[in-house]
Design a protein around this motif. Structure first.
Motif, PDB file in Angstrom:
ATOM      1  N   ILE A 101      -2.436  36.297  57.781  1.00  0.00           N
ATOM      2  CA  ILE A 101      -2.288  34.844  57.831  1.00  0.00           C
ATOM      3  C   ILE A 101      -0.846  34.542  58.216  1.00  0.00           C
ATOM      4  N   PRO A 102      -0.622  33.862  59.331  1.00  0.00           N
ATOM      5  CA  PRO A 102       0.761  33.601  59.771  1.00  0.00           C
ATOM      6  C   PRO A 102       1.537  32.759  58.762  1.00  0.00           C
ATOM      7  N   ALA A 103       2.782  33.135  58.548  1.00  0.00           N
ATOM      8  CA  ALA A 103       3.656  32.364  57.657  1.00  0.00           C
ATOM      9  C   ALA A 103       3.862  30.962  58.215  1.00  0.00           C
ATOM     10  N   GLY A 104       3.873  29.978  57.314  1.00  0.00           N
ATOM     11  CA  GLY A 104       4.118  28.605  57.717  1.00  0.00           C
ATOM     12  C   GLY A 104       3.005  27.976  58.524  1.00  0.00           C
ATOM     13  N   SER A 105       1.781  28.484  58.412  1.00  0.00           N
ATOM     14  CA  SER A 105       0.676  27.989  59.248  1.00  0.00           C
ATOM     15  C   SER A 105      -0.398  27.227  58.474  1.00  0.00           C
ATOM     16  N   VAL A 106      -0.296  27.179  57.153  1.00  0.00           N
ATOM     17  CA  VAL A 106      -1.381  26.666  56.321  1.00  0.00           C
ATOM     18  C   VAL A 106      -1.054  25.267  55.785  1.00  0.00           C
ATOM     19  N   ASP A 107      -2.038  24.374  55.841  1.00  0.00           N
ATOM     20  CA  ASP A 107      -1.872  23.006  55.338  1.00  0.00           C
ATOM     21  C   ASP A 107      -2.143  22.910  53.844  1.00  0.00           C
ATOM     22  N   LEU A 108      -3.137  23.647  53.370  1.00  0.00           N
ATOM     23  CA  LEU A 108      -3.560  23.568  51.973  1.00  0.00           C
ATOM     24  C   LEU A 108      -3.900  24.953  51.457  1.00  0.00           C
ATOM     25  N   ILE A 109      -3.321  25.306  50.323  1.00  0.00           N
ATOM     26  CA  ILE A 109      -3.677  26.544  49.637  1.00  0.00           C
ATOM     27  C   ILE A 109      -4.353  26.196  48.321  1.00  0.00           C
ATOM     28  N   THR A 110      -5.484  26.847  48.065  1.00  0.00           N
ATOM     29  CA  THR A 110      -6.137  26.750  46.761  1.00  0.00           C
ATOM     30  C   THR A 110      -6.022  28.102  46.088  1.00  0.00           C
ATOM     31  N   MET A 111      -5.909  28.078  44.766  1.00  0.00           N
ATOM     32  CA  MET A 111      -5.693  29.351  44.071  1.00  0.00           C
ATOM     33  C   MET A 111      -6.114  29.259  42.610  1.00  0.00           C
ATOM     34  N   ASN A 112      -6.945  30.210  42.220  1.00  0.00           N
ATOM     35  CA  ASN A 112      -7.344  30.379  40.821  1.00  0.00           C
ATOM     36  C   ASN A 112      -6.829  31.748  40.388  1.00  0.00           C
ATOM     37  N   PRO A 113      -5.556  31.826  39.981  1.00  0.00           N
ATOM     38  CA  PRO A 113      -4.920  33.121  39.732  1.00  0.00           C
ATOM     39  C   PRO A 113      -5.257  33.668  38.346  1.00  0.00           C
ATOM     40  N   PRO A 114      -4.883  34.914  38.066  1.00  0.00           N
ATOM     41  CA  PRO A 114      -5.009  35.430  36.699  1.00  0.00           C
ATOM     42  C   PRO A 114      -4.188  34.553  35.750  1.00  0.00           C
ATOM     43  N   TYR A 115      -4.742  34.238  34.586  1.00  0.00           N
ATOM     44  CA  TYR A 115      -4.107  33.301  33.667  1.00  0.00           C
ATOM     45  C   TYR A 115      -3.114  33.952  32.708  1.00  0.00           C
ATOM     46  N   TYR A 116      -3.432  35.152  32.260  1.00  0.00           N
ATOM     47  CA  TYR A 116      -2.686  35.749  31.157  1.00  0.00           C
ATOM     48  C   TYR A 116      -1.698  36.812  31.636  1.00  0.00           C
ATOM     49  N   LYS A 117      -0.570  36.887  30.969  1.00  0.00           N
ATOM     50  CA  LYS A 117       0.357  37.977  31.243  1.00  0.00           C
ATOM     51  C   LYS A 117      -0.327  39.301  30.896  1.00  0.00           C
ATOM     52  N   ALA A 118       0.204  40.372  31.412  1.00  0.00           N
ATOM     53  CA  ALA A 118      -0.475  41.670  31.333  1.00  0.00           C
ATOM     54  C   ALA A 118      -0.941  42.041  29.937  1.00  0.00           C
ATOM     55  N   ASN A 119      -0.164  41.708  28.922  1.00  0.00           N
ATOM     56  CA  ASN A 119      -0.510  42.126  27.561  1.00  0.00           C
ATOM     57  C   ASN A 119      -0.926  40.976  26.656  1.00  0.00           C
ATOM     58  N   ASP A 120      -1.251  39.825  27.255  1.00  0.00           N
ATOM     59  CA  ASP A 120      -1.648  38.659  26.466  1.00  0.00           C
ATOM     60  C   ASP A 120      -3.138  38.374  26.617  1.00  0.00           C
ATOM     61  N   GLY A 121      -3.692  37.682  25.639  1.00  0.00           N
ATOM     62  CA  GLY A 121      -5.061  37.205  25.741  1.00  0.00           C
ATOM     63  C   GLY A 121      -6.085  38.267  25.410  1.00  0.00           C
TER      64      GLY A 121
END
Length: 214
Positions: A101-121
Motif C-alpha cells: 500500500i503506497p505511503a500517503g495514498s489512503v483517505d480512510l483507515i479503519t482498524m480493530n487492533p489488539p486491545y490488551y498489552k502482552a501480559n494484560d487481560g
C-alpha cells in the motif's frame, strides 16, 4: 479451510472458528465516516467484516490487511464468491512493514487492533494475537496509519475505554489528532467500547459522544 457463510448487506462473508467477528467490528464499520470514491485500508482485518460492510458505500478501493495467512485466505474466498476482486484487495503483510500500500495514498483507515498489552487481560487459546499485543502494539498501529494516510486523511479505530489515555497520547505522537470520541456503554451504563475518529495533521478540537447499546 472449513468455514461457514454469513450474509451481510446482500454479500456472503466466509467466517471460521478462528476468524469470526464481533459487535465491536460492526460498530466500527458503522462509525467510520466514509465519503464516496475514497481509498480505504482496513488494518487487522481478520475475516474482512469491515471491508464487506463498507463495500456498498461507493469506495474507490479497499485494502484489507492482516498478518495471518489463514485469515487472508478466508477473505480471498469471500472476495471470489462475491466477485469483489476489483474493489477489495487482500494484503498479507505485517503492518510494521507494509509495502503493498503506497505511503500517503489512503483517505480512510479503519482498524480493530489488539486491545490488551502482552501480559494484560484474560487470554483464551487461539485468540492471543487478536486480543493481545503480541504481534503489534498500539504504537505500531498508529505509526502504520500515519504513514499510509494522506494529509487530512482519517483514522477510525475501536479500542477499550480503560486504554483511553494510551490511545490519545499514541495517536498524537504520530500526528493523528482525535476529532470524535464515541464511548458506547451497556444497559448498566458501564463503558464498553471506545470509538475514535482521528485526522492526520488536524488541529485540536474534540467532539464527545455517549451512546448506549440496544
Amino acid at each position: 479451510m472449513k468455514h461457514e457463510i454469513f450474509e451481510i448487506n446482500g454479500l456472503k462473508l466466509c467466517v471460521s472458528k478462528e476468524h469470526r467477528f464481533g459487535t465491536d467490528a460492526v460498530n466500527l464499520a458503522e462509525f467510520a465516516a466514509l465519503k464516496p470514491s475514497q481509498i480505504i485500508a482496513d488494518l487487522c482485518t481478520g475475516c474482512g467484516i469491515v471491508p464487506f460492510m463498507l463495500a456498498g458505500k461507493n469506495a474507490a478501493k479497499i485494502y484489507a490487511l492482516d498478518i495471518n495467512e489463514n485469515a487472508v485466505a478466508l477473505l480471498k474466498e469471500s472476495i471470489r464468491i462475491n466477485s469483489l476482486d476489483k474493489l477489495i484487495f487482500p494484503v498479507l503483510e505485517d503492518l510494521k512493514n507494509i509495502t503493498s500500500i503506497p505511503a500517503g495514498s489512503v483517505d480512510l483507515i479503519t482498524m480493530n487492533p489488539p486491545y490488551y498489552k502482552a501480559n494484560d487481560g484474560f487470554r483464551r487459546a487461539g485468540e492471543d494475537t487478536a486480543r493481545h499485543e503480541l504481534l503489534c502494539t498500539l504504537d505500531d498501529c498508529a505509526a502504520a496509519a500515519s504513514r499510509l494516510l494522506k494529509f487530512g486523511g482519517r483514522l477510525a479505530m475501536c479500542h477499550i475505554p480503560e486504554r483511553l489515555s494510551d490511545v490519545i497520547c499514541t495517536l498524537r505522537k504520530y500526528n493523528l489528532e482525535p476529532k470524535v470520541l464515541q464511548i458506547m456503554s451497556n444497559k448498566k451504563n458501564e463503558p464498553r467500547l471506545l470509538l475514535v475518529d482521528a485526522k492526520k495533521g488536524g488541529k485540536p478540537s474534540l467532539t464527545l459522544r455517549l451512546t448506549v447499546d440496544n
